[in-house]
Design a protein around this motif. Structure first.
Motif, PDB file in Angstrom:
ATOM      1  N   LEU A 150       0.804  -1.217   0.000  1.00 49.07           N
ATOM      2  CA  LEU A 150       0.000   0.000   0.000  1.00 49.07           C
ATOM      3  C   LEU A 150       0.844   1.279   0.000  1.00 49.07           C
ATOM      4  CD1 LEU A 150      -2.622  -1.291   2.545  1.00 49.07           C
ATOM      5  CD2 LEU A 150      -3.119  -0.634   0.168  1.00 49.07           C
ATOM      6  N   GLY A 151       2.162   1.139   0.120  1.00 50.43           N
ATOM      7  CA  GLY A 151       3.041   2.307   0.087  1.00 50.43           C
ATOM      8  C   GLY A 151       3.417   2.867   1.439  1.00 50.43           C
ATOM      9  N   PHE A 152       3.079   2.161   2.511  1.00 52.92           N
ATOM     10  CA  PHE A 152       3.508   2.620   3.833  1.00 52.92           C
ATOM     11  C   PHE A 152       5.026   2.505   3.925  1.00 52.92           C
ATOM     12  CE2 PHE A 152      -0.911   1.945   4.723  1.00 52.92           C
ATOM     13  CZ  PHE A 152      -1.206   2.790   5.777  1.00 52.92           C
ATOM     14  N   ARG A 153       5.645   3.496   4.567  1.00 56.63           N
ATOM     15  CA  ARG A 153       7.081   3.484   4.809  1.00 56.63           C
ATOM     16  C   ARG A 153       7.326   2.964   6.212  1.00 56.63           C
ATOM     17  NH1 ARG A 153       5.435   6.002   0.201  1.00 56.63           N
ATOM     18  NH2 ARG A 153       7.088   7.158  -0.822  1.00 56.63           N
ATOM     19  N   TYR A 154       8.158   1.929   6.306  1.00 57.27           N
ATOM     20  CA  TYR A 154       8.502   1.354   7.598  1.00 57.27           C
ATOM     21  C   TYR A 154       9.273   2.396   8.401  1.00 57.27           C
ATOM     22  CZ  TYR A 154      10.707  -1.621  11.073  1.00 57.27           C
ATOM     23  OH  TYR A 154      11.141  -2.163  12.260  1.00 57.27           O
ATOM     24  N   GLU A 155       8.853   2.600   9.656  1.00 53.89           N
ATOM     25  CA  GLU A 155       9.469   3.631  10.501  1.00 53.89           C
ATOM     26  C   GLU A 155      10.159   3.083  11.740  1.00 53.89           C
ATOM     27  OE1 GLU A 155       6.044   6.171  11.055  1.00 53.89           O
ATOM     28  OE2 GLU A 155       6.448   7.240   9.173  1.00 53.89           O
ATOM     29  N   GLY A 156       9.933   1.799  12.057  1.00 56.71           N
ATOM     30  CA  GLY A 156      10.651   1.235  13.192  1.00 56.71           C
ATOM     31  C   GLY A 156       9.838   0.285  14.036  1.00 56.71           C
ATOM     32  N   THR A 157      10.416  -0.037  15.178  1.00 55.10           N
ATOM     33  CA  THR A 157       9.796  -0.930  16.147  1.00 55.10           C
ATOM     34  C   THR A 157       9.539  -0.151  17.432  1.00 55.10           C
ATOM     35  OG1 THR A 157      10.947  -2.854  15.225  1.00 55.10           O
ATOM     36  CG2 THR A 157      10.079  -3.072  17.464  1.00 55.10           C
ATOM     37  N   LEU A 158       8.332  -0.268  17.926  1.00 59.95           N
ATOM     38  CA  LEU A 158       7.953   0.358  19.189  1.00 59.95           C
ATOM     39  C   LEU A 158       7.975  -0.735  20.265  1.00 59.95           C
ATOM     40  CD1 LEU A 158       4.887   2.332  17.787  1.00 59.95           C
ATOM     41  CD2 LEU A 158       7.168   3.236  18.264  1.00 59.95           C
ATOM     42  N   ARG A 159       8.842  -0.574  21.229  1.00 63.24           N
ATOM     43  CA  ARG A 159       8.997  -1.602  22.250  1.00 63.24           C
ATOM     44  C   ARG A 159       7.792  -1.646  23.194  1.00 63.24           C
ATOM     45  NH1 ARG A 159      13.675  -1.393  25.539  1.00 63.24           N
ATOM     46  NH2 ARG A 159      13.165   0.783  25.850  1.00 63.24           N
ATOM     47  N   GLN A 160       7.192  -2.838  23.307  1.00 62.83           N
ATOM     48  CA  GLN A 160       6.080  -3.093  24.235  1.00 62.83           C
ATOM     49  C   GLN A 160       4.960  -2.060  24.112  1.00 62.83           C
ATOM     50  OE1 GLN A 160       6.185  -6.024  26.586  1.00 62.83           O
ATOM     51  NE2 GLN A 160       7.382  -6.383  24.754  1.00 62.83           N
ATOM     52  N   ALA A 161       4.714  -1.575  22.913  1.00 69.95           N
ATOM     53  CA  ALA A 161       3.761  -0.483  22.689  1.00 69.95           C
ATOM     54  C   ALA A 161       2.343  -0.945  22.390  1.00 69.95           C
ATOM     55  CB  ALA A 161       4.253   0.406  21.554  1.00 69.95           C
ATOM     56  N   LEU A 162       2.182  -2.182  21.957  1.00 65.63           N
ATOM     57  CA  LEU A 162       0.850  -2.662  21.585  1.00 65.63           C
ATOM     58  C   LEU A 162       0.294  -3.528  22.705  1.00 65.63           C
ATOM     59  CD1 LEU A 162       1.458  -3.503  17.830  1.00 65.63           C
ATOM     60  CD2 LEU A 162       0.748  -1.349  18.876  1.00 65.63           C
ATOM     61  N   VAL A 163      -0.894  -3.193  23.150  1.00 66.98           N
ATOM     62  CA  VAL A 163      -1.502  -3.897  24.270  1.00 66.98           C
ATOM     63  C   VAL A 163      -2.717  -4.662  23.764  1.00 66.98           C
ATOM     64  CG1 VAL A 163      -2.561  -3.653  26.544  1.00 66.98           C
ATOM     65  CG2 VAL A 163      -0.733  -2.087  25.850  1.00 66.98           C
ATOM     66  N   GLY A 164      -2.722  -5.946  24.004  1.00 63.23           N
ATOM     67  CA  GLY A 164      -3.852  -6.801  23.636  1.00 63.23           C
ATOM     68  C   GLY A 164      -4.336  -7.559  24.844  1.00 63.23           C
ATOM     69  N   SER A 165      -5.274  -8.457  24.618  1.00 61.53           N
ATOM     70  CA  SER A 165      -5.865  -9.196  25.735  1.00 61.53           C
ATOM     71  C   SER A 165      -4.861 -10.136  26.399  1.00 61.53           C
ATOM     72  CB  SER A 165      -7.084  -9.977  25.258  1.00 61.53           C
ATOM     73  OG  SER A 165      -6.716 -10.850  24.216  1.00 61.53           O
ATOM     74  N   HIS A 166      -3.755 -10.424  25.743  1.00 60.08           N
ATOM     75  CA  HIS A 166      -2.749 -11.316  26.322  1.00 60.08           C
ATOM     76  C   HIS A 166      -1.535 -10.567  26.874  1.00 60.08           C
ATOM     77  CE1 HIS A 166      -1.750 -10.649  22.129  1.00 60.08           C
ATOM     78  NE2 HIS A 166      -0.515 -10.755  22.501  1.00 60.08           N
ATOM     79  N   GLY A 167      -1.541  -9.234  26.824  1.00 60.87           N
ATOM     80  CA  GLY A 167      -0.438  -8.453  27.381  1.00 60.87           C
ATOM     81  C   GLY A 167       0.151  -7.481  26.375  1.00 60.87           C
ATOM     82  N   ARG A 168       1.419  -7.134  26.584  1.00 65.02           N
ATOM     83  CA  ARG A 168       2.115  -6.163  25.734  1.00 65.02           C
ATOM     84  C   ARG A 168       2.997  -6.869  24.717  1.00 65.02           C
ATOM     85  NH1 ARG A 168       2.323  -0.997  26.583  1.00 65.02           N
ATOM     86  NH2 ARG A 168       1.283  -0.141  28.376  1.00 65.02           N
ATOM     87  N   ASP A 169       3.067  -6.239  23.522  1.00 69.82           N
ATOM     88  CA  ASP A 169       3.930  -6.742  22.450  1.00 69.82           C
ATOM     89  C   ASP A 169       4.719  -5.605  21.846  1.00 69.82           C
ATOM     90  OD1 ASP A 169       3.300  -9.634  21.882  1.00 69.82           O
ATOM     91  OD2 ASP A 169       1.270  -8.812  21.726  1.00 69.82           O
ATOM     92  N   ASP A 170       5.899  -5.950  21.313  1.00 70.03           N
ATOM     93  CA  ASP A 170       6.605  -4.997  20.461  1.00 70.03           C
ATOM     94  C   ASP A 170       5.771  -4.821  19.205  1.00 70.03           C
ATOM     95  OD1 ASP A 170       8.635  -5.003  22.332  1.00 70.03           O
ATOM     96  OD2 ASP A 170      10.044  -6.139  21.102  1.00 70.03           O
ATOM     97  N   GLY A 171       5.824  -3.617  18.637  1.00 68.37           N
ATOM     98  CA  GLY A 171       5.026  -3.350  17.447  1.00 68.37           C
ATOM     99  C   GLY A 171       5.825  -2.674  16.361  1.00 68.37           C
ATOM    100  N   TRP A 172       5.558  -3.078  15.135  1.00 63.81           N
ATOM    101  CA  TRP A 172       6.100  -2.369  13.982  1.00 63.81           C
ATOM    102  C   TRP A 172       5.219  -1.163  13.710  1.00 63.81           C
ATOM    103  CZ3 TRP A 172       5.989  -7.634  11.212  1.00 63.81           C
ATOM    104  CH2 TRP A 172       7.188  -8.333  11.434  1.00 63.81           C
ATOM    105  N   ILE A 173       5.826  -0.093  13.215  1.00 65.48           N
ATOM    106  CA  ILE A 173       5.063   1.088  12.836  1.00 65.48           C
ATOM    107  C   ILE A 173       5.532   1.566  11.459  1.00 65.48           C
ATOM    108  CG2 ILE A 173       6.618   2.662  14.079  1.00 65.48           C
ATOM    109  CD1 ILE A 173       4.077   4.433  14.605  1.00 65.48           C
ATOM    110  N   ALA A 174       4.565   2.010  10.678  1.00 65.62           N
ATOM    111  CA  ALA A 174       4.837   2.559   9.351  1.00 65.62           C
ATOM    112  C   ALA A 174       3.845   3.691   9.122  1.00 65.62           C
ATOM    113  CB  ALA A 174       4.689   1.479   8.282  1.00 65.62           C
ATOM    114  N   GLY A 175       4.148   4.535   8.163  1.00 71.84           N
ATOM    115  CA  GLY A 175       3.253   5.642   7.871  1.00 71.84           C
ATOM    116  C   GLY A 175       3.219   5.935   6.385  1.00 71.84           C
TER     117      GLY A 175
END
Length: 187
Positions: A146-171
């Motif tokens: 889709l043309g998103f540019r990868y911008e990095g990894t966010l440490r423990q930034a994504l929270v789901g029902s099973h806890g925190r995860d590292d997350g990729w981010i792009a824009g």
């Protein structure tokens, strides 16, 4: 804000309705949807029943805009723009029903949503982000396409029902050409 209906070659994107509850419930039993999205886990039928009216309320408030992705009468998934901050940005999110995967439907739907999100007749956004749990390669491939540019990894930034995860981010910006870009985890 009034809900918009978007159409692509194969899909209609519109509000989920009570008749979608069974398909939403069934799709959200999928281990990948529960692992890689913020849906509750375990996913109970009441979650699907509560989700449908919440989508309509979110449209009215302008906080989030979500669509059911329908291929004919089949619920292919859900897609939306979330975390609309009123300052010109939002976040693309989606899941695809197990029975509709690997056919390019998420990319097809996302193109329509991104176009609408950037359009002055839509939200007039300047930037749309994509985030995913590290390891969600299928979603990363779609975002790169889709043309998103990868911008990095966010440490423990994504929270789901099973806890925190590292997350990729792009824009992707409204001014970007939306051509696929190099992504370290995919190249």
């Amino acid at each position: 804000m009034e809900p918009s209906i978007l159409r692509t070659d194969r899909l209609e994107l519109s509000l989920p309705v009570d008749g979608d509850v069974d398909a939403i419930y069934e799709a959200c039993q999928d281990a990948e949807i529960q692992r890689y999205t913020p849906v509750p886990s375990p996913y109970e039928r009441r979650h699907a029943e509560e989700f449908v009216p919440r989508v309509a309320a979110d449209w009215r408030s302008g906080a989030h805009v979500s669509w059911a992705m329908r291929e004919g009468s089949v619920l292919a998934g859900m897609i939306g723009l979330y975390r609309l901050d009123g300052r010109g940005s939002g976040e693309l999110g989606y899941w695809v029903s197990p029975w509709s995967r690997r056919r390019g439907l998420s990319v097809e739907a996302a193109r329509a949503v991104i176009d609408w999100g950037f359009s002055p007749d839509g939200l007039g956004l300047d930037r749309i982000e994509w985030r995913a749990v590290v390891g969600n390669i299928g979603s990363a491939r779609a975002a790169r396409t889709l043309g998103f540019r990868y911008e990095g990894t966010l440490r423990q930034a994504l929270v789901g029902s099973h806890g925190r995860d590292d997350g990729w981010i792009a824009g992707v910006l409204a001014t970007d050409d939306r051509l696929p870009q190099p992504w370290p985890m995919l190249d």
